[in-house]
Design a protein around this motif. Structure first.
Motif, PDB file in Angstrom:
ATOM      1  N   HIS A   1      -7.692 -59.822  32.278  1.00 20.30           N
ATOM      2  CA  HIS A   1      -7.201 -58.760  33.149  1.00 20.30           C
ATOM      3  C   HIS A   1      -6.470 -59.337  34.353  1.00 20.30           C
ATOM      4  CE1 HIS A   1      -7.084 -55.205  35.690  1.00 20.30           C
ATOM      5  NE2 HIS A   1      -7.761 -55.874  36.617  1.00 20.30           N
TER       6      HIS A   1
ATOM      7  N   THR B   1     -14.399 -50.033  33.003  1.00 15.81           N
ATOM      8  CA  THR B   1     -13.710 -50.777  31.958  1.00 15.81           C
ATOM      9  C   THR B   1     -14.426 -50.573  30.628  1.00 15.81           C
ATOM     10  OG1 THR B   1     -13.097 -52.475  33.573  1.00 15.81           O
ATOM     11  CG2 THR B   1     -12.870 -53.048  31.255  1.00 15.81           C
TER      12      THR B   1
ATOM     13  N   ARG C   1     -10.515 -46.256  39.309  1.00 12.64           N
ATOM     14  CA  ARG C   1      -9.718 -47.035  38.366  1.00 12.64           C
ATOM     15  C   ARG C   1     -10.432 -47.074  37.016  1.00 12.64           C
ATOM     16  NH1 ARG C   1      -6.869 -52.348  40.369  1.00 12.64           N
ATOM     17  NH2 ARG C   1      -5.702 -51.718  38.518  1.00 12.64           N
TER      18      ARG C   1
ATOM     19  N   HIS D   1      -9.862 -48.710  32.999  1.00 10.98           N
ATOM     20  CA  HIS D   1      -9.081 -49.586  32.131  1.00 10.98           C
ATOM     21  C   HIS D   1      -9.691 -49.616  30.732  1.00 10.98           C
ATOM     22  CE1 HIS D   1      -6.865 -51.542  35.534  1.00 10.98           C
ATOM     23  NE2 HIS D   1      -7.973 -51.216  36.176  1.00 10.98           N
ATOM     24  N   ASP D   2      -8.851 -49.820  29.740  1.00 13.03           N
ATOM     25  CA  ASP D   2      -9.300 -50.070  28.367  1.00 13.03           C
ATOM     26  C   ASP D   2     -10.298 -49.011  27.898  1.00 13.03           C
ATOM     27  OD1 ASP D   2      -7.809 -52.477  28.513  1.00 13.03           O
ATOM     28  OD2 ASP D   2      -9.508 -53.490  29.431  1.00 13.03           O
TER      29      ASP D   2
ATOM     30  N   GLU E   1      -5.149 -47.661  33.056  1.00 12.40           N
ATOM     31  CA  GLU E   1      -4.328 -48.660  32.373  1.00 12.40           C
ATOM     32  C   GLU E   1      -4.930 -48.932  31.006  1.00 12.40           C
ATOM     33  OE1 GLU E   1      -2.032 -52.835  33.355  1.00 12.40           O
ATOM     34  OE2 GLU E   1      -3.863 -52.366  34.454  1.00 12.40           O
ATOM     35  N   ASN E   2      -4.048 -49.080  30.010  1.00 13.48           N
ATOM     36  CA  ASN E   2      -4.471 -49.365  28.638  1.00 13.48           C
ATOM     37  C   ASN E   2      -5.554 -48.380  28.188  1.00 13.48           C
ATOM     38  OD1 ASN E   2      -4.396 -50.765  26.185  1.00 13.48           O
ATOM     39  ND2 ASN E   2      -6.072 -52.109  26.793  1.00 13.48           N
ATOM     40  N   SER E   3      -5.336 -47.115  28.462  1.00 11.03           N
ATOM     41  CA  SER E   3      -6.307 -46.077  28.118  1.00 11.03           C
ATOM     42  C   SER E   3      -5.593 -44.931  27.414  1.00 11.03           C
ATOM     43  CB  SER E   3      -7.017 -45.569  29.374  1.00 11.03           C
ATOM     44  OG  SER E   3      -7.730 -46.620  30.006  1.00 11.03           O
TER      45      SER E   3
END
Length: 317
Positions: free
Chosen positions: A14, A190, A206, A208-209, A227-229
């Motif tokens: 990351h 995450t 936040r 992610h993934d 992000e990346n979701s």
């Protein structure tokens, strides 16, 4: 590979990805207009501040040597940004990353005049590897950071009375997470899948993934970033001072780092075709059940709530 090592390795990937994105911004030659330069400065500052928060949150599981290595790289990125700002706007101090306090929680910047200094949390409350449990995070007055990892098929409840500086969640699936407290700093999630996350208030959100999950944010939560979701449903949750909420369409903005220039297809808000099954009833019931949890077991009522909340395609009787 141990789960701790895997978490450290995931953070390394990351960090490297985010560093490359910042370096790409630093290599950008903007147009000569003041608006173009301002947009570049703002985008770079935002990335730097977010990555600084990520590293601060990761101190809960990073070795001291790794903390120093990441801090050194952040210092180098900040110095490069200062050089870019000086070159493009030599008389301007409006966009100073190292001197401007972005918020009161981050006033002790990682980027100092000579070296980077970390201030790890004085106490980290850790909850790891929980499965099929009703988990209550009873934070103490000394705890400033909450770390949840390896959460599966659970209900996690953090009461209003908890004092929390920041929260990090990693590897969570098929669960309902209700953060009923005021989070003074960021919350960073995450690898969350098929879950529901409720946040009363946080400085920054936040994710992610992650995928196939509902996110309900109180109106005081700032700075939603993903992000990346994929397949995320956002809703706004209005809390009163007792145990009442109302769930409404999301009125804020969600910055998707995978779609920086246009509308994101990774998330939507509630409407006639897309909704969340977490309502005022589930909120009240979870608080009630939390007051009488026996050995962390999920009662039949708790199981019913969890199954209903994380389902999207059908209802449970």
């Amino acid at each position: 590979m141990s789960k701790l090592h895997q978490t450290q390795q995931n953070f390394y990937v990351h960090f490297r990805t985010q560093r490359a994105a910042i370096e790409a911004l630093l290599a950008t030659e903007p147009e000569q207009s003041s608006d173009a330069r301002a947009n570049l400065f703002a985008a770079t500052e935002s990335r730097l501040a977010s990555l600084k928060n990520d590293v601060l949150n990761a101190t809960a599981y990073l070795a001291p040597y790794d903390q120093r290595a990441y801090a050194t790289q952040l210092d180098q990125l900040s110095a490069s940004y200062d050089g870019l700002r000086t070159r493009l706007a030599p008389t301007s101090t409006e966009f100073s990353f190292s001197s401007r306090a972005r918020n009161s929680q981050n006033s002790s910047s990682l980027h100092g005049p000579h070296e980077v200094q970390f201030t790890p949390p004085t106490s980290v409350h850790q909850i790891r590897n929980q499965r099929s449990k009703f988990v209550i995070a009873a934070m103490t007055a000394a705890s400033t950071s909450l770390l949840l990892s390896g959460i599966e098929d659970c209900i996690v409840y953090v009461p209003q009375s908890a004092r929390v500086g920041s929260i990090q969640v990693a590897d969570c699936r098929d669960s309902v997470l209700v953060f009923d407290c005021v989070i003074e700093g960021p919350i960073h999630l995450t690898r969350v899948a098929t879950s529901c996350v409720v946040v009363r208030s946080a400085l920054q959100f936040r994710m992610h993934d992650s995928d196939d999950s509902d996110v309900l944010l109180g109106k005081d939560t700032k700075g939603a970033i993903i992000e990346n979701s994929d397949e995320l449903i956002f809703a706004q949750c209005r809390f009163d001072d007792t145990t009442m909420i109302s769930v409404e369409p999301f009125e804020g903005t969600v910055d998707d780092f995978d779609h920086p220039a246009g509308a994101s297809t990774s998330w939507s808000t509630i409407d006639e075709d897309s909704t969340t099954k977490f309502t005022e009833n589930e909120y009240v019931e979870i608080i009630r059940l939390a007051s009488d949890v026996q050995d962390g077991r999920l009662s039949e009522d708790a199981l019913r709530i969890k199954h209903k909340v994380i389902s999207r395609g059908f209802d449970f009787d």
